[in-house]
Design a protein around this motif. Structure first.
Motif, PDB file in Angstrom:
ATOM      1  N   MET A 147      36.240 115.309  -2.265  1.00 11.20           N
ATOM      2  CA  MET A 147      35.417 114.232  -2.832  1.00 11.20           C
ATOM      3  C   MET A 147      34.596 114.739  -4.016  1.00 11.20           C
ATOM      4  SD  MET A 147      35.555 111.199  -1.485  1.00 11.20           S
ATOM      5  CE  MET A 147      34.034 110.296  -1.374  1.00 11.20           C
ATOM      6  N   SER A 148      34.417 113.893  -4.953  1.00  3.78           N
ATOM      7  CA  SER A 148      33.709 114.324  -6.151  1.00  3.78           C
ATOM      8  C   SER A 148      32.247 113.890  -6.144  1.00  3.78           C
ATOM      9  CB  SER A 148      34.409 113.748  -7.382  1.00  3.78           C
ATOM     10  OG  SER A 148      34.663 112.383  -7.168  1.00  3.78           O
ATOM     11  N   LEU A 149      31.793 113.258  -5.039  1.00  2.00           N
ATOM     12  CA  LEU A 149      30.407 112.773  -5.034  1.00  2.00           C
ATOM     13  C   LEU A 149      29.367 113.878  -5.233  1.00  2.00           C
ATOM     14  CD1 LEU A 149      30.122 109.909  -2.423  1.00  2.00           C
ATOM     15  CD2 LEU A 149      30.783 109.879  -4.780  1.00  2.00           C
ATOM     16  N   PRO A 150      29.492 114.994  -4.485  1.00  2.00           N
ATOM     17  CA  PRO A 150      28.454 116.018  -4.683  1.00  2.00           C
ATOM     18  C   PRO A 150      28.427 116.548  -6.108  1.00  2.00           C
ATOM     19  CG  PRO A 150      30.127 116.750  -3.111  1.00  2.00           C
ATOM     20  CD  PRO A 150      30.433 115.352  -3.426  1.00  2.00           C
ATOM     21  N   LEU A 151      29.563 116.451  -6.799  1.00  2.00           N
ATOM     22  CA  LEU A 151      29.593 116.940  -8.184  1.00  2.00           C
ATOM     23  C   LEU A 151      28.605 116.186  -9.071  1.00  2.00           C
ATOM     24  CD1 LEU A 151      33.300 117.619  -9.175  1.00  2.00           C
ATOM     25  CD2 LEU A 151      31.414 119.228  -8.911  1.00  2.00           C
ATOM     26  N   ILE A 152      28.437 114.891  -8.771  1.00  2.00           N
ATOM     27  CA  ILE A 152      27.552 114.084  -9.618  1.00  2.00           C
ATOM     28  C   ILE A 152      26.138 114.652  -9.565  1.00  2.00           C
ATOM     29  CG2 ILE A 152      26.658 111.763  -9.986  1.00  2.00           C
ATOM     30  CD1 ILE A 152      29.149 110.696  -8.611  1.00  2.00           C
ATOM     31  N   VAL A 153      25.739 115.162  -8.384  1.00  3.02           N
ATOM     32  CA  VAL A 153      24.413 115.766  -8.267  1.00  3.02           C
ATOM     33  C   VAL A 153      24.429 117.182  -8.816  1.00  3.02           C
ATOM     34  CG1 VAL A 153      22.552 116.315  -6.671  1.00  3.02           C
ATOM     35  CG2 VAL A 153      24.074 114.418  -6.185  1.00  3.02           C
ATOM     36  N   LEU A 154      25.531 117.861  -8.516  1.00  8.23           N
ATOM     37  CA  LEU A 154      25.590 119.287  -8.817  1.00  8.23           C
ATOM     38  C   LEU A 154      25.672 119.569 -10.312  1.00  8.23           C
ATOM     39  CD1 LEU A 154      25.474 121.412  -6.679  1.00  8.23           C
ATOM     40  CD2 LEU A 154      27.936 121.736  -6.903  1.00  8.23           C
ATOM     41  N   LEU A 155      26.433 118.729 -11.031  1.00  7.44           N
ATOM     42  CA  LEU A 155      26.653 119.010 -12.454  1.00  7.44           C
ATOM     43  C   LEU A 155      25.343 119.031 -13.250  1.00  7.44           C
ATOM     44  CD1 LEU A 155      30.007 117.135 -13.121  1.00  7.44           C
ATOM     45  CD2 LEU A 155      29.594 119.588 -13.190  1.00  7.44           C
ATOM     46  N   PRO A 156      24.482 117.993 -13.113  1.00  4.08           N
ATOM     47  CA  PRO A 156      23.215 118.080 -13.853  1.00  4.08           C
ATOM     48  C   PRO A 156      22.367 119.265 -13.395  1.00  4.08           C
ATOM     49  CG  PRO A 156      23.604 115.851 -13.099  1.00  4.08           C
ATOM     50  CD  PRO A 156      24.620 116.705 -12.443  1.00  4.08           C
ATOM     51  N   LEU A 157      22.488 119.628 -12.110  1.00  4.98           N
ATOM     52  CA  LEU A 157      21.709 120.775 -11.631  1.00  4.98           C
ATOM     53  C   LEU A 157      22.157 122.040 -12.352  1.00  4.98           C
ATOM     54  CD1 LEU A 157      19.577 121.703  -9.639  1.00  4.98           C
ATOM     55  CD2 LEU A 157      21.373 122.141  -7.995  1.00  4.98           C
ATOM     56  N   LEU A 158      23.482 122.208 -12.445  1.00  2.00           N
ATOM     57  CA  LEU A 158      24.002 123.332 -13.221  1.00  2.00           C
ATOM     58  C   LEU A 158      23.588 123.183 -14.680  1.00  2.00           C
ATOM     59  CD1 LEU A 158      27.632 123.793 -11.886  1.00  2.00           C
ATOM     60  CD2 LEU A 158      25.693 125.334 -11.644  1.00  2.00           C
ATOM     61  N   GLY A 159      23.550 121.914 -15.119  1.00  2.00           N
ATOM     62  CA  GLY A 159      23.173 121.649 -16.497  1.00  2.00           C
ATOM     63  C   GLY A 159      21.770 122.125 -16.816  1.00  2.00           C
ATOM     64  N   SER A 160      20.907 122.246 -15.796  1.00  2.00           N
ATOM     65  CA  SER A 160      19.552 122.720 -16.086  1.00  2.00           C
ATOM     66  C   SER A 160      19.561 124.196 -16.452  1.00  2.00           C
ATOM     67  CB  SER A 160      18.648 122.474 -14.880  1.00  2.00           C
ATOM     68  OG  SER A 160      19.037 123.316 -13.826  1.00  2.00           O
ATOM     69  N   LEU A 161      20.669 124.886 -16.152  1.00  2.00           N
ATOM     70  CA  LEU A 161      20.731 126.304 -16.516  1.00  2.00           C
ATOM     71  C   LEU A 161      21.252 126.490 -17.935  1.00  2.00           C
ATOM     72  CD1 LEU A 161      22.205 127.744 -13.210  1.00  2.00           C
ATOM     73  CD2 LEU A 161      19.831 127.708 -13.959  1.00  2.00           C
ATOM     74  N   ILE A 162      22.104 125.549 -18.367  1.00  2.00           N
ATOM     75  CA  ILE A 162      22.766 125.729 -19.667  1.00  2.00           C
ATOM     76  C   ILE A 162      21.786 125.884 -20.825  1.00  2.00           C
ATOM     77  CG2 ILE A 162      24.204 124.508 -21.367  1.00  2.00           C
ATOM     78  CD1 ILE A 162      26.078 123.849 -19.185  1.00  2.00           C
ATOM     79  N   PRO A 163      20.758 125.020 -20.923  1.00  2.00           N
ATOM     80  CA  PRO A 163      19.862 125.177 -22.078  1.00  2.00           C
ATOM     81  C   PRO A 163      19.207 126.549 -22.128  1.00  2.00           C
ATOM     82  CG  PRO A 163      19.274 123.223 -20.798  1.00  2.00           C
ATOM     83  CD  PRO A 163      20.374 123.889 -20.085  1.00  2.00           C
ATOM     84  N   MET A 164      19.057 127.163 -20.944  1.00  2.00           N
ATOM     85  CA  MET A 164      18.399 128.469 -20.930  1.00  2.00           C
ATOM     86  C   MET A 164      19.256 129.546 -21.596  1.00  2.00           C
ATOM     87  SD  MET A 164      15.810 127.471 -19.608  1.00  2.00           S
ATOM     88  CE  MET A 164      14.591 127.871 -18.418  1.00  2.00           C
ATOM     89  N   LEU A 165      20.558 129.262 -21.731  1.00  2.00           N
ATOM     90  CA  LEU A 165      21.444 130.277 -22.289  1.00  2.00           C
ATOM     91  C   LEU A 165      21.236 130.440 -23.793  1.00  2.00           C
ATOM     92  CD1 LEU A 165      24.737 129.433 -20.363  1.00  2.00           C
ATOM     93  CD2 LEU A 165      23.033 131.186 -19.864  1.00  2.00           C
ATOM     94  N   SER A 166      20.840 129.347 -24.433  1.00  2.00           N
ATOM     95  CA  SER A 166      20.685 129.467 -25.883  1.00  2.00           C
ATOM     96  C   SER A 166      19.199 129.530 -26.230  1.00  2.00           C
ATOM     97  CB  SER A 166      21.339 128.279 -26.583  1.00  2.00           C
ATOM     98  OG  SER A 166      20.609 127.119 -26.263  1.00  2.00           O
ATOM     99  N   ASN A 167      18.909 129.888 -27.451  1.00  2.00           N
ATOM    100  CA  ASN A 167      17.506 129.986 -27.830  1.00  2.00           C
ATOM    101  C   ASN A 167      17.109 128.750 -28.625  1.00  2.00           C
ATOM    102  OD1 ASN A 167      18.570 130.300 -30.349  1.00  2.00           O
ATOM    103  ND2 ASN A 167      18.359 132.526 -30.354  1.00  2.00           N
ATOM    104  N   ASN A 168      15.933 128.812 -29.202  1.00  2.00           N
ATOM    105  CA  ASN A 168      15.364 127.641 -29.856  1.00  2.00           C
ATOM    106  C   ASN A 168      15.978 127.385 -31.243  1.00  2.00           C
ATOM    107  OD1 ASN A 168      13.725 125.583 -29.286  1.00  2.00           O
ATOM    108  ND2 ASN A 168      11.841 126.557 -29.994  1.00  2.00           N
ATOM    109  N   GLN A 169      16.860 128.287 -31.674  1.00  3.60           N
ATOM    110  CA  GLN A 169      17.350 128.195 -33.050  1.00  3.60           C
ATOM    111  C   GLN A 169      18.403 127.105 -33.227  1.00  3.60           C
ATOM    112  OE1 GLN A 169      15.808 130.136 -35.318  1.00  3.60           O
ATOM    113  NE2 GLN A 169      14.571 130.774 -33.561  1.00  3.60           N
ATOM    114  N   HIS A 170      19.393 127.138 -32.341  1.00  2.00           N
ATOM    115  CA  HIS A 170      20.526 126.232 -32.539  1.00  2.00           C
ATOM    116  C   HIS A 170      20.271 124.940 -31.794  1.00  2.00           C
ATOM    117  CE1 HIS A 170      22.371 129.846 -34.064  1.00  2.00           C
ATOM    118  NE2 HIS A 170      22.001 130.445 -32.946  1.00  2.00           N
TER     119      HIS A 170
END
Lengths: 934, 115
Positions: free
Chosen positions: A1-24
């Motif tokens: 089932m893909s339901l938990p993905l709907i919650v999980l993806l934005p949660l993982l998404g909270s880590l993505i911005p941390m990977l880049s810096n303020n420049q780009h």
């Protein structure tokens, strides 16, 4: 089932911005948007099924003991909110890219935003009450972070704190309500709860459960009287306000009303509380929206007002009202988010949000003016826009309600007044800002915002228009599914259309539009009228109340905990007296059936000496040395009592401890006053004597009652298994090192900790050292009498030999690690006393801390060792070995354990006494040798 | 005999408690020690008062003293010592740092010191 993905993806998404810096910044924005976009895709893939009436579930156990499952669902209601959260969320990500200044940390903002999005999605998809609550509190926390994003501003910090306190408090109330519901239904599973309406509403706990859940919903959705936090949350960056305070977080409260509707609604209680709260909020907030000068302040109060309207619709006892409420949730999210964005653009381009300064912006930013104008018209309920349709529906339902009986006409009248106010502040928003002469003295020269910043607004306003023109085509399916999920009964017949013919609601709408325009025209009078009321700042009042609460608590604590040990002791003992005395009162008679044993003369004498010495200790306590001597008499008599009653091990231990204790107390007394001043007043002495006597009486009665009753002991097991299971004949020792070895391990650990604590307490302790005794006589010059020195030195090897003997035989004869350790310690201390610390330290250059710690370690490792052989912790093994010249010897792992005990006792005792003794010598800490003693 | 034993325990408990209610550290420590004697005697007696019972396992002997309370009291004695030691050293530290051997918090004075 893909339901938990709907919650999980934005949660993982909270880590993505941390990977880049303020420049780009652009890359940052797009990469952040990626995962929620995928989640939105999954949601849309589920949409056709949901609209055709299906409900998707997903569930795994999380904490089954609590009834907490990781359970998600998508039904019509979830779908509606998911589309809003993810859709508007994506637009906000784009908008924030252009809104935030280069000084603001973009990764941090996006991470918070994604975290918030996750928790919001969790709320609307939760299929378990407890899980819903978890995400609910997560939204409070993440919105705290978002409101306080500009943490350098005091307004932002305080606004964030207030929002957290109010919504967090509501969340806790809601948890209590959920727990009650869970107790009534027997499960926290959402579907079961929703299907148990009759069960819940018949239960007497329904009233508190309903009130608590409503408290949660009303605080979150800023309903009167909890509305005050929302305007102060406007200290947040505008994208946050557009997302949290129009489309999502504040909607969590009304979502909860919709979600719990099948289980909780339908009663008179629900009808009145929810409807009236919503109605009051709607009018109250609309009035203040008209008076605000801050753009975002106007929008905040108008949001509160519209939330009130939705709440009122959910309260009304009609299926179509619920549908209207759901429809207005969509519409409000669309036009209010775009209005917040317009406020953000204006603030961004002109540098101010003050309506009094802004004017004529249509010249410099025509596109923004057009979009904001359309959105505001939708808010006002102008025909051909989406807001008009839901407002018509609201007015229809207000007319049709049966609430308030004979006063039922009040509801539509008040609803119309609310609409009038709504038109007035919408008109003011557009007319004052965009029309009129062009403002001159703005902080910045206004010009149109970048296209990409206007794009999110364009999308939202476009939707407003399209829904307004083709309501049936656009939202009927979605609304149908959502309404069905909310009402759990056959679909209401929805007729979404622009034109319903000439009827009363249309007349009311017309009245609202005309009245609103009229009110706007005479707004000056209203402002003047409002001036006569004192201005109250909710933030200040809130903080004052918090301070008052803190102060009150502190006063209460100070009164209870006034620092008097005597008083604490007294209350404690009085409590003991009452509890134990009460138990004794329940006995039929004090004496039990057991045969009494005969007395003999020796016992009477011993008892008399013990009692007299005990009383002497207390009565003579002001002469401390005498009191101490009396205490030692008691200790010796106790030791004799143990010997008399067949407990040689105890007698030996007590004797050795007694010696050590008295030496310790004498050393301590050297540094303390020799006499206790007479302080206690007569009444206090009488009181203490009475309490002490009562306590002694209770203890004696209890002891007598115990002694005269038949004994049912579990010791038979230990007696039977001591030799065969523990390999020792001394049962007490076998219990200590084998059967109950874990207890003993704990005991020696405590001993070691106490000794280390004492070592630290003595560290750098500077005490006044008296040069004479209390009578003024100088100390004897003969510090270390030769006779004592010789005797102690001669005795030392002997004493050590004895202690080894006691240790070795301990498993089979009275003795063991505790006693042997104490004997060793006493022998060494005697040496210290006889020869002085300097002399002894030269010869005994041990550090005692490692010895004690090693002891604990040996015992613990012995216990762990049994794991190596696949046994439980502290399982012992033993065997008999024949050693030449010595004969047959029994060796047991328990002896190794006992060695640990021995070392701990020696180390700890000497750590205490040797360090204390050091204070009397030149090794005592002073300013010169501070560094050495550290 | 039981009555006498219980009386002794009661007197020791009462004397110890009276001392524990005093306002200076040293009598409180002595009182706690006395109280722990009473507690130990009490605990010990839960196994019954055995006269001339065997302390170690021997062939052909069936009259033993109850070993379990003894084992418990043995550790209690040692822990009691640790507690006495800790509290008396704490008392010394208080006297060294605050210059007083009163058990009650001198809160008012310390507040004035701060201001």
């Amino acid at each position: 089932m893909s339901l938990p993905l709907i919650v999980l993806l934005p949660l993982l998404g909270s880590l993505i911005p941390m990977l880049s810096n303020n420049q780009h910044r652009t890359i940052n924005a797009w990469s952040t948007a990626l995962l929620p976009a995928i989640a939105l895709g999954i949601v849309i893939a589920h949409a056709p099924g949901v609209i055709s009436g299906e409900v998707y579930h997903f569930s795994v156990n999380w904490v089954p003991q609590l009834g907490l499952d990781l359970a998600f669902r998508i039904d019509g209601l979830s779908l509606l909110f998911l589309l809003l959260i993810l859709g508007i969320g994506l637009l906000i990500i784009l908008y924030a890219r252009y809104y935030l200044s280069p000084d603001d940390s973009m990764p941090r903002f996006y991470a918070y935003l994604m975290l918030f999005m996750t928790s919001m999605i969790g709320i609307v998809m939760a299929d378990n009450l407890l899980l819903l609550w978890v995400f609910w509190e997560l939204t409070s926390l993440s919105s705290f972070l978002l409101i306080g994003y500009w943490s350098q501003q005091s307004e932002a910090r305080r606004g964030a704190r207030m929002a957290l306190v109010v919504t967090g408090m509501g969340g806790l109330a809601m948890l209590a309500g959920f727990l009650l519901i869970g107790h009534i239904v027997g499960t926290y599973d959402m579907q079961t709860v929703l299907d148990s309406r009759d069960l819940i509403q018949a239960d007497p706990r329904y009233l508190p459960a309903l009130l608590l859940v409503l408290l949660g919903a009303f605080t979150k959705s800023a309903q009167f009287p909890f509305h005050f936090w929302l305007p102060h949350a406007m200290a947040a960056p505008t994208p946050v306000s557009a997302f949290l305070h129009s489309a999502t977080m504040v909607k969590a409260g009304v979502f909860l009303l919709a979600r719990m509707h099948p289980a909780l609604a339908g009663s008179q209680l629900w009808l009145y509380i929810v409807t009236l709260t919503g109605l009051v909020t709607m009018i109250y907030a609309a009035y203040f929206a008209l008076l605000k000068y801050d753009l975002k302040g106007v929008l905040a109060f108008s949001t509160v007002s519209h939330l009130g309207m939705i709440t009122m619709l959910f309260g009304l006892d009609s299926k179509l009202a619920v549908a209207a409420g759901l429809f207005h949730i969509i519409n409000h999210a669309l036009f209010k988010a775009s209005l917040f964005m317009s406020a953000g653009i204006i603030d961004h381009e002109t540098g101010t949000r003050d309506i009094r300064k802004l004017s004529g912006l249509r010249h410099s930013m025509p596109m923004t003016a057009l979009l904001a104008g359309l959105a505001a018209s939708s808010m006002a309920g102008v025909p051909l826009l989406n807001g008009f349709i839901s407002k018509e529906m609201m007015l229809t339902e207000a007319l049709g309600t049966g609430i308030l009986g004979g006063l039922a006409w009040l509801i539509p009248v008040l609803a119309t007044i609310g609409s009038v106010l709504s038109v007035a502040y919408s008109l003011r928003y557009v007319r004052n800002i965009f029309f009129g002469p062009e403002a001159k003295d703005l902080p910045q020269t206004p010009h149109e915002a970048p296209f990409m910043m206007r794009l999110p607004m364009l999308v939202l306003v476009g939707l407003c228009v399209i829904i307004g023109l083709m309501p049936a085509l656009m939202v009927t399916g979605l609304l149908d599914a959502a309404a069905q999920a909310t009402i759990l009964s056959p679909r209401p017949e929805l007729h979404l259309a622009i034109w319903h013919g000439f009827n009363l609601p249309l007349l009311m709408s017309a009245v609202a539009l005309a009245g609103g325009a009229g009110l706007y025209a005479v707004r000056r009078n209203l402002f003047n009228f409002q001036r006569q009321f004192p201005q109250r700042n909710a933030l200040m009042a809130f903080e004052q109340n918090i301070l008052r609460l803190l102060h009150g608590t502190q006063t209460a604590i100070d009164r209870l905990e006034n620092g008097s040990l005597q008083r604490y002791m007294l209350w404690l003992i009085i409590a003991v007296l009452f509890l134990t005395g009460g138990g004794l009162l329940d006995l039929e008679q004090l004496q039990g059936p057991r045969q009494l044993q005969a007395l003999d003369g020796l016992l009477i004498v011993g008892a008399a000496i013990t009692i007299l010495a005990g009383l002497g200790t207390a009565i003579l306590h002001r002469r401390r040395l005498v009191s101490l001597m009396m205490l030692s008499v008691v200790g010796l008599m106790v030791s004799l009592a143990f010997a008399r009653f067949s407990a040689p091990d105890l007698a030996l231990t007590q004797l050795a401890v007694e010696v050590v204790t008295v030496i310790l107390l004498m050393l301590a007394l050297f540094f303390l006053p020799q006499r206790t001043p007479k302080e206690s007043s007569g009444p206090r002495v009488v009181r203490d004597v009475l309490v002490a006597a009562g306590f002694g009486g209770v203890v004696a009665s209890l002891n007598y009652a115990l002694l005269t009753r038949p004994l049912d002991t579990i010791s038979g097991f230990f007696l039977d298994n001591s030799v065969s299971g523990g390999g020792g004949h001394n049962v007490v020792n076998v219990i200590l090192v084998d059967f109950r070895g874990f207890d003993t391990l704990g005991e020696i650990t405590v001993l070691c900790i106490a000794a280390i604590g004492i070592y630290k307490l003595l560290n750098r302790l500077r005490l006044f050292m008296p040069s004479s005794d209390s009578e003024g006589r100088p100390w004897s010059k003969d510090l270390h009498p030769m006779l004592l020195g010789t005797v102690s030195q001669t005795l030392l090897p002997l004493a050590l030999l004895v202690s080894v003997y006691i240790f070795l035989r301990g498993h089979n004869e009275p003795g063991g690690g505790f006693i042997a350790g104490l004997v060793t310690a006493v022998a060494l201390i005697l040496l210290y006393i006889a020869r002085g610390v300097d002399w002894s330290q030269q010869r005994l250059s041990f550090n005692y801390q490692p010895i004690a710690v090693t002891g604990v370690a040996i015992s613990a490792l012995t216990g762990l060792g049994s794991w190596v052989f696949g046994h439980n912790f502290l399982t012992s093994a033993f065997g008999h070995f024949s050693i030449p010249y010595i004969g047959e010897v029994e060796l047991a792992t328990a002896m190794l354990f006992d060695l640990g005990v021995y070392l701990t006792v020696v180390g700890a005792t000497l750590m205490i006494l040797a360090n204390l003794g050091k204070l009397t010598t030149r090794h005592r800490p002073s300013k010169e040798n501070d560094k050495e003693t550290v | 005999m039981e009555a006498l034993y219980a009386t002794v325990t009661g007197f020791l408990a009462a004397s110890g408690l009276y001392l524990a209610l005093r306002g200076r550290t040293f009598p409180v420590v002595v009182g706690l020690t006395l109280l722990s004697y009473a507690v130990n005697l009490f605990l010990f007696s839960t196994g019954g008062l055995t006269t001339n019972g065997a302390a170690v396992i021997q062939e052909g002997v069936s009259y033993y003293a109850d070993p379990l309370p003894q084992a418990l009291v043995l550790t209690a004695i040692v822990i009691g010592f640790a507690m006495t030691a800790f509290s008396v050293i704490l008392a010394m530290r208080v006297r060294g740092d605050l210059g007083s051997d009163q058990v009650n918090d001198q809160r008012e004075e310390s507040k004035e010191d701060k201001s």
